[in-house]
Scaffold this motif. Structure first.
Motif, PDB file in Angstrom:
ATOM      1  N   UNK A 182       0.860  -1.192   0.000  1.00 41.39           N
ATOM      2  CA  UNK A 182       0.000   0.000   0.000  1.00 41.39           C
ATOM      3  C   UNK A 182       0.895   1.240   0.000  1.00 41.39           C
ATOM      4  N   UNK A 183       0.294   2.387  -0.161  1.00 42.45           N
ATOM      5  CA  UNK A 183       1.054   3.639  -0.107  1.00 42.45           C
ATOM      6  C   UNK A 183       1.619   3.849   1.291  1.00 42.45           C
ATOM      7  N   UNK A 184       2.703   4.603   1.393  1.00 41.23           N
ATOM      8  CA  UNK A 184       3.368   4.817   2.672  1.00 41.23           C
ATOM      9  C   UNK A 184       2.419   5.399   3.722  1.00 41.23           C
ATOM     10  N   UNK A 185       1.547   6.307   3.326  1.00 43.81           N
ATOM     11  CA  UNK A 185       0.619   6.919   4.275  1.00 43.81           C
ATOM     12  C   UNK A 185      -0.348   5.874   4.841  1.00 43.81           C
ATOM     13  N   UNK A 186      -0.732   4.897   4.034  1.00 48.63           N
ATOM     14  CA  UNK A 186      -1.593   3.818   4.518  1.00 48.63           C
ATOM     15  C   UNK A 186      -0.832   2.956   5.524  1.00 48.63           C
ATOM     16  N   UNK A 187       0.407   2.615   5.187  1.00 46.07           N
ATOM     17  CA  UNK A 187       1.249   1.821   6.082  1.00 46.07           C
ATOM     18  C   UNK A 187       1.474   2.554   7.398  1.00 46.07           C
ATOM     19  N   UNK A 188       1.738   3.849   7.332  1.00 48.08           N
ATOM     20  CA  UNK A 188       2.027   4.634   8.530  1.00 48.08           C
ATOM     21  C   UNK A 188       0.860   4.653   9.510  1.00 48.08           C
ATOM     22  N   UNK A 189      -0.339   4.415   9.035  1.00 45.44           N
ATOM     23  CA  UNK A 189      -1.504   4.360   9.901  1.00 45.44           C
ATOM     24  C   UNK A 189      -1.559   3.021  10.635  1.00 45.44           C
ATOM     25  N   UNK A 190      -1.432   1.925   9.903  1.00 45.03           N
ATOM     26  CA  UNK A 190      -1.436   0.592  10.504  1.00 45.03           C
ATOM     27  C   UNK A 190      -1.047  -0.438   9.457  1.00 45.03           C
ATOM     28  N   UNK A 191      -0.572  -1.587   9.942  1.00 48.02           N
ATOM     29  CA  UNK A 191      -0.127  -2.654   9.058  1.00 48.02           C
ATOM     30  C   UNK A 191      -0.237  -3.989   9.788  1.00 48.02           C
ATOM     31  N   UNK A 192      -0.025  -5.072   9.064  1.00 51.53           N
ATOM     32  CA  UNK A 192       0.091  -6.371   9.703  1.00 51.53           C
ATOM     33  C   UNK A 192       1.430  -6.376  10.440  1.00 51.53           C
ATOM     34  N   UNK A 193       1.430  -6.883  11.664  1.00 53.88           N
ATOM     35  CA  UNK A 193       2.658  -6.885  12.469  1.00 53.88           C
ATOM     36  C   UNK A 193       3.821  -7.490  11.699  1.00 53.88           C
ATOM     37  N   UNK A 230      -3.267  -8.705  15.667  1.00 57.43           N
ATOM     38  CA  UNK A 230      -2.046  -8.825  14.869  1.00 57.43           C
ATOM     39  C   UNK A 230      -1.879  -7.646  13.914  1.00 57.43           C
ATOM     40  N   UNK A 231      -2.458  -6.515  14.307  1.00 50.46           N
ATOM     41  CA  UNK A 231      -2.318  -5.269  13.561  1.00 50.46           C
ATOM     42  C   UNK A 231      -1.436  -4.341  14.375  1.00 50.46           C
ATOM     43  N   UNK A 232      -0.490  -3.732  13.713  1.00 50.46           N
ATOM     44  CA  UNK A 232       0.420  -2.777  14.349  1.00 50.46           C
ATOM     45  C   UNK A 232      -0.038  -1.371  13.963  1.00 50.46           C
ATOM     46  N   UNK A 233      -0.421  -0.561  14.948  1.00 49.80           N
ATOM     47  CA  UNK A 233      -0.840   0.811  14.687  1.00 49.80           C
ATOM     48  C   UNK A 233       0.351   1.748  14.749  1.00 49.80           C
ATOM     49  N   UNK A 234       0.379   2.712  13.833  1.00 51.32           N
ATOM     50  CA  UNK A 234       1.447   3.715  13.752  1.00 51.32           C
ATOM     51  C   UNK A 234       2.833   3.080  13.761  1.00 51.32           C
ATOM     52  N   UNK A 235       3.089   2.132  12.844  1.00 51.27           N
ATOM     53  CA  UNK A 235       4.395   1.466  12.834  1.00 51.27           C
ATOM     54  C   UNK A 235       5.515   2.414  12.425  1.00 51.27           C
ATOM     55  N   UNK A 236       6.693   2.150  12.920  1.00 50.21           N
ATOM     56  CA  UNK A 236       7.867   2.914  12.525  1.00 50.21           C
ATOM     57  C   UNK A 236       8.906   1.913  12.035  1.00 50.21           C
ATOM     58  N   UNK A 237       9.375   2.081  10.812  1.00 52.45           N
ATOM     59  CA  UNK A 237      10.429   1.241  10.254  1.00 52.45           C
ATOM     60  C   UNK A 237      11.583   2.166   9.924  1.00 52.45           C
ATOM     61  N   UNK A 238      12.775   1.818  10.348  1.00 57.84           N
ATOM     62  CA  UNK A 238      13.896   2.721  10.168  1.00 57.84           C
ATOM     63  C   UNK A 238      13.805   3.811  11.217  1.00 57.84           C
ATOM     64  N   UNK A 239      14.308   4.970  10.919  1.00 56.80           N
ATOM     65  CA  UNK A 239      14.386   6.027  11.918  1.00 56.80           C
ATOM     66  C   UNK A 239      13.187   6.970  11.924  1.00 56.80           C
ATOM     67  N   UNK A 240      12.513   7.110  10.784  1.00 54.29           N
ATOM     68  CA  UNK A 240      11.455   8.120  10.730  1.00 54.29           C
ATOM     69  C   UNK A 240      10.246   7.615   9.966  1.00 54.29           C
ATOM     70  N   UNK A 241       9.116   8.240  10.273  1.00 57.75           N
ATOM     71  CA  UNK A 241       7.908   7.998   9.500  1.00 57.75           C
ATOM     72  C   UNK A 241       7.909   8.957   8.314  1.00 57.75           C
ATOM     73  N   UNK A 242       7.089   8.653   7.338  1.00 56.24           N
ATOM     74  CA  UNK A 242       6.970   9.562   6.193  1.00 56.24           C
ATOM     75  C   UNK A 242       6.385  10.886   6.666  1.00 56.24           C
ATOM     76  N   UNK A 243       6.930  11.968   6.168  1.00 59.40           N
ATOM     77  CA  UNK A 243       6.426  13.298   6.524  1.00 59.40           C
ATOM     78  C   UNK A 243       5.079  13.513   5.846  1.00 59.40           C
ATOM     79  N   UNK A 244       4.151  14.151   6.555  1.00 56.53           N
ATOM     80  CA  UNK A 244       2.858  14.418   5.924  1.00 56.53           C
ATOM     81  C   UNK A 244       3.021  15.374   4.741  1.00 56.53           C
ATOM     82  N   UNK A 245       2.214  15.166   3.726  1.00 55.45           N
ATOM     83  CA  UNK A 245       2.286  16.042   2.554  1.00 55.45           C
ATOM     84  C   UNK A 245       1.592  17.362   2.875  1.00 55.45           C
ATOM     85  N   UNK A 246       2.206  18.469   2.458  1.00 59.34           N
ATOM     86  CA  UNK A 246       1.634  19.783   2.668  1.00 59.34           C
ATOM     87  C   UNK A 246       0.931  20.246   1.392  1.00 59.34           C
ATOM     88  N   UNK A 247      -0.097  21.028   1.577  1.00 60.44           N
ATOM     89  CA  UNK A 247      -0.791  21.604   0.419  1.00 60.44           C
ATOM     90  C   UNK A 247       0.160  22.572  -0.276  1.00 60.44           C
TER      91      UNK A 247
END
Length: 134
Positions: free
Chosen positions: A33-44, A111-128
């Motif tokens: 899925x897109x990074x923003x979808x993953x950043x919300x939750x994913x399979x552990x 078995x769902x991980x909410x707000x997962x973090x992989x690596x050091x940072x989450x994706x930055x939110x997109x600005x208008x």
């Protein structure tokens, strides 16, 4: 294309994948899925590799081609397309999780991980952009 891909890829039921998770065997779990979808939750334990960059990022995130690779998106469409491409990239044991994350989340909420973090940072939110082209 999606319909054709769905007919050609190998599937695994969510319950059968849960057994794989519990088995202790080696495997990769890819969330396409897109990074923003993953950043919300994913399979552990999932590794984020959005479908749009799969071909360029998969080798660095999933380096061992013979280990079983399980892939999912929200409902199975993107993951079916990805699973069709992965054998061309020398991944020999690829399966798509039936029903995708939507099915998994309702079947196995523990078995769902909410707000997962992989690596050091989450994706930055997109600005208008604030205007034309900007």
């Amino acid at each position: 294309m999606v319909k054709s891909a769905k007919e050609e890829v190998r599937w695994i039921a969510a319950g059968d994948f849960k057994k794989v998770m519990e088995s202790g065997d080696n495997y990769y779990l890819v969330d396409c899925r897109e990074q923003v979808e993953f950043d919300s939750s994913c399979i552990k334990g999932a590794i984020p590799v959005p479908r749009g960059v799969l071909e360029s990022e998969i080798a660095s995130k999933v380096p061992r081609h013979r280990i079983p690779l399980y892939i999912y998106c929200s409902n199975g469409d993107r993951s079916a397309l990805a699973a069709k491409v992965l054998p061309l990239l020398k991944y020999s044991n690829v399966r798509v999780i039936e029903g995708g994350f939507d099915n998994w989340k309702s079947s196995y909420p523990d078995l769902v991980e909410n707000n997962p973090v992989r690596g050091a940072v989450k994706a930055a939110p997109k600005k208008a952009s604030g205007g034309c082209g900007g």
